[in-house]
Design an enzyme around this catalytic site. Structure first.
Site, PDB file in Angstrom:
ATOM      1  N   ASP A   1     -43.873  26.155 -17.930  1.00 46.11           N
ATOM      2  CA  ASP A   1     -42.725  26.984 -18.828  1.00 46.11           C
ATOM      3  C   ASP A   1     -43.386  28.129 -19.371  1.00 46.11           C
ATOM      4  O   ASP A   1     -43.535  29.106 -18.604  1.00 46.11           O
ATOM      5  CB  ASP A   1     -42.087  25.781 -19.853  1.00 46.11           C
ATOM      6  CG  ASP A   1     -40.888  26.413 -20.244  1.00 46.11           C
ATOM      7  OD1 ASP A   1     -40.403  27.504 -19.848  1.00 46.11           O
ATOM      8  OD2 ASP A   1     -40.197  25.601 -21.048  1.00 46.11           O
TER       9      ASP A   1
ATOM     10  N   ARG B   1     -36.232  10.153 -18.015  1.00 47.34           N
ATOM     11  CA  ARG B   1     -37.663  10.430 -17.166  1.00 47.34           C
ATOM     12  C   ARG B   1     -37.344   9.658 -15.768  1.00 47.34           C
ATOM     13  O   ARG B   1     -37.826   9.686 -14.776  1.00 47.34           O
ATOM     14  CB  ARG B   1     -38.532   9.914 -17.859  1.00 47.34           C
ATOM     15  CG  ARG B   1     -39.196  10.779 -19.128  1.00 47.34           C
ATOM     16  CD  ARG B   1     -40.500  10.407 -19.513  1.00 47.34           C
ATOM     17  NE  ARG B   1     -40.898  10.809 -20.922  1.00 47.34           N
ATOM     18  CZ  ARG B   1     -41.335  11.946 -21.024  1.00 47.34           C
ATOM     19  NH1 ARG B   1     -41.582  12.944 -20.223  1.00 47.34           N
ATOM     20  NH2 ARG B   1     -41.848  12.365 -22.557  1.00 47.34           N
TER      21      ARG B   1
ATOM     22  N   GLU C   1     -49.019  18.640 -12.373  1.00 45.67           N
ATOM     23  CA  GLU C   1     -47.896  18.714 -13.647  1.00 45.67           C
ATOM     24  C   GLU C   1     -46.605  18.776 -13.203  1.00 45.67           C
ATOM     25  O   GLU C   1     -46.179  19.213 -11.948  1.00 45.67           O
ATOM     26  CB  GLU C   1     -48.686  20.104 -14.073  1.00 45.67           C
ATOM     27  CG  GLU C   1     -47.802  20.767 -15.456  1.00 45.67           C
ATOM     28  CD  GLU C   1     -47.847  19.669 -16.521  1.00 45.67           C
ATOM     29  OE1 GLU C   1     -47.401  18.460 -16.608  1.00 45.67           O
ATOM     30  OE2 GLU C   1     -48.068  20.299 -17.706  1.00 45.67           O
ATOM     31  N   ASP C   2     -45.642  18.332 -13.968  1.00 45.61           N
ATOM     32  CA  ASP C   2     -44.255  18.294 -13.704  1.00 45.61           C
ATOM     33  C   ASP C   2     -43.687  19.740 -13.559  1.00 45.61           C
ATOM     34  O   ASP C   2     -42.975  20.098 -12.816  1.00 45.61           O
ATOM     35  CB  ASP C   2     -43.538  17.531 -14.625  1.00 45.61           C
ATOM     36  CG  ASP C   2     -43.643  17.570 -16.062  1.00 45.61           C
ATOM     37  OD1 ASP C   2     -44.578  18.351 -16.276  1.00 45.61           O
ATOM     38  OD2 ASP C   2     -42.792  17.101 -16.528  1.00 45.61           O
TER      39      ASP C   2
ATOM     40  N   LYS D   1     -41.250  27.355 -13.670  1.00 40.37           N
ATOM     41  CA  LYS D   1     -40.192  27.934 -14.405  1.00 40.37           C
ATOM     42  C   LYS D   1     -40.413  28.991 -15.056  1.00 40.37           C
ATOM     43  O   LYS D   1     -41.441  29.108 -15.979  1.00 40.37           O
ATOM     44  CB  LYS D   1     -39.652  26.834 -15.250  1.00 40.37           C
ATOM     45  CG  LYS D   1     -38.253  27.089 -15.713  1.00 40.37           C
ATOM     46  CD  LYS D   1     -37.561  26.085 -16.631  1.00 40.37           C
ATOM     47  CE  LYS D   1     -37.683  26.375 -18.198  1.00 40.37           C
ATOM     48  NZ  LYS D   1     -36.957  25.457 -18.938  1.00 40.37           N
TER      49      LYS D   1
ATOM     50  N   PHE E   1     -32.428  23.791 -18.646  1.00 38.61           N
ATOM     51  CA  PHE E   1     -33.031  22.690 -19.240  1.00 38.61           C
ATOM     52  C   PHE E   1     -33.189  21.450 -18.372  1.00 38.61           C
ATOM     53  O   PHE E   1     -31.955  20.905 -18.062  1.00 38.61           O
ATOM     54  CB  PHE E   1     -32.331  22.207 -20.694  1.00 38.61           C
ATOM     55  CG  PHE E   1     -32.997  21.123 -21.287  1.00 38.61           C
ATOM     56  CD1 PHE E   1     -33.587  21.772 -22.660  1.00 38.61           C
ATOM     57  CD2 PHE E   1     -33.451  20.111 -21.109  1.00 38.61           C
ATOM     58  CE1 PHE E   1     -34.428  20.979 -23.424  1.00 38.61           C
ATOM     59  CE2 PHE E   1     -34.268  19.146 -21.744  1.00 38.61           C
ATOM     60  CZ  PHE E   1     -34.653  19.605 -23.027  1.00 38.61           C
TER      61      PHE E   1
END
Ligand code: PRP
Length: 176
Positions: free
Chosen positions: A102, A164, A98-99, A130, A151
């Site tokens: 959050d 991206r 996963e990137d 994060k 962000f």
């Protein structure tokens, strides 16, 4: 809102160095056991493709895409598959790639789903952990970078489907 400025956060060399270290950690865990590595589209596509080329256990690879509706903070978030894996996961070692984690809702959903399918083991490799907005506890077994907030765009992560393609990570400053 549009992007006013992109502030460099983590450059390409630092990302690639960290990914190599993560791959070594992952290789040490799985050795040559059969493994299914699952990319969570779209954000993880670049991280996934750089990570898997360093894996030595000849993994099977597959992809999921998830959609979420509603806000986690209102307790009304619904997550569903818009694309599921095609490889059966029962009795397999599974590594989710996963990137970013959050609020944690997306990974909480996916890990529950995969656990219910009888995966032999389930671990998570995440590029960016994060934690500022975390609402659900998520165990990340392999973490690239732990960041408080901001962000973040680039290297797969988007703002309204842009950015991206950037090979590095940036903090986006937005304006109305
Ligand atoms: C982003 C990211 C994670 C999720 C993390 O996906 O790629 O999957 O949000 O958020 P959470 O921890 O608060 O659930 P997004 O829905 O933006 O889709 P994308 O990967 O296609 O950009």
């Amino acid at each position: 809102m549009t992007i006013k400025n992109l502030v460099p956060l983590i450059d390409e060399e630092a990302i690639q160095r960290r990914i190599l270290e993560m791959a070594e950690e992952i290789n040490a865990v799985y050795k040559d056991e059969p493994l299914v590595v699952v990319c969570v589209l779209k954000g993880a596509f670049m991280f996934f493709s750089d990570l898997v080329r360093h894996l030595t256990c000849r993994p099977e690879i597959d992809f999921v895409r998830l959609a979420s509706y509603g806000s986690g903070s209102e307790g009304g978030q619904t997550i569903s598959f818009t694309k599921d894996v095609e490889i059966p996961l029962k009795d397999k070692h599974v590594l989710i790639v996963e990137d970013i984690v959050d609020t944690g809702h997306t990974m909480d959903f996916l890990m529950r789903q995969f656990r219910a399918r009888g995966a032999r083991s389930l671990r998570l490799a995440v590029l960016i952990d994060k934690n500022e907005r975390r609402e659900v506890a998520v165990t990340s077994h392999f973490v690239g970078f732990a960041l408080p907030g901001g962000f973040i765009v680039g290297y797969g992560l988007d703002y309204a489907e842009t950015c991206r393609e950037l090979p590095a990570l940036y903090e986006a400053e937005l304006e109305a």
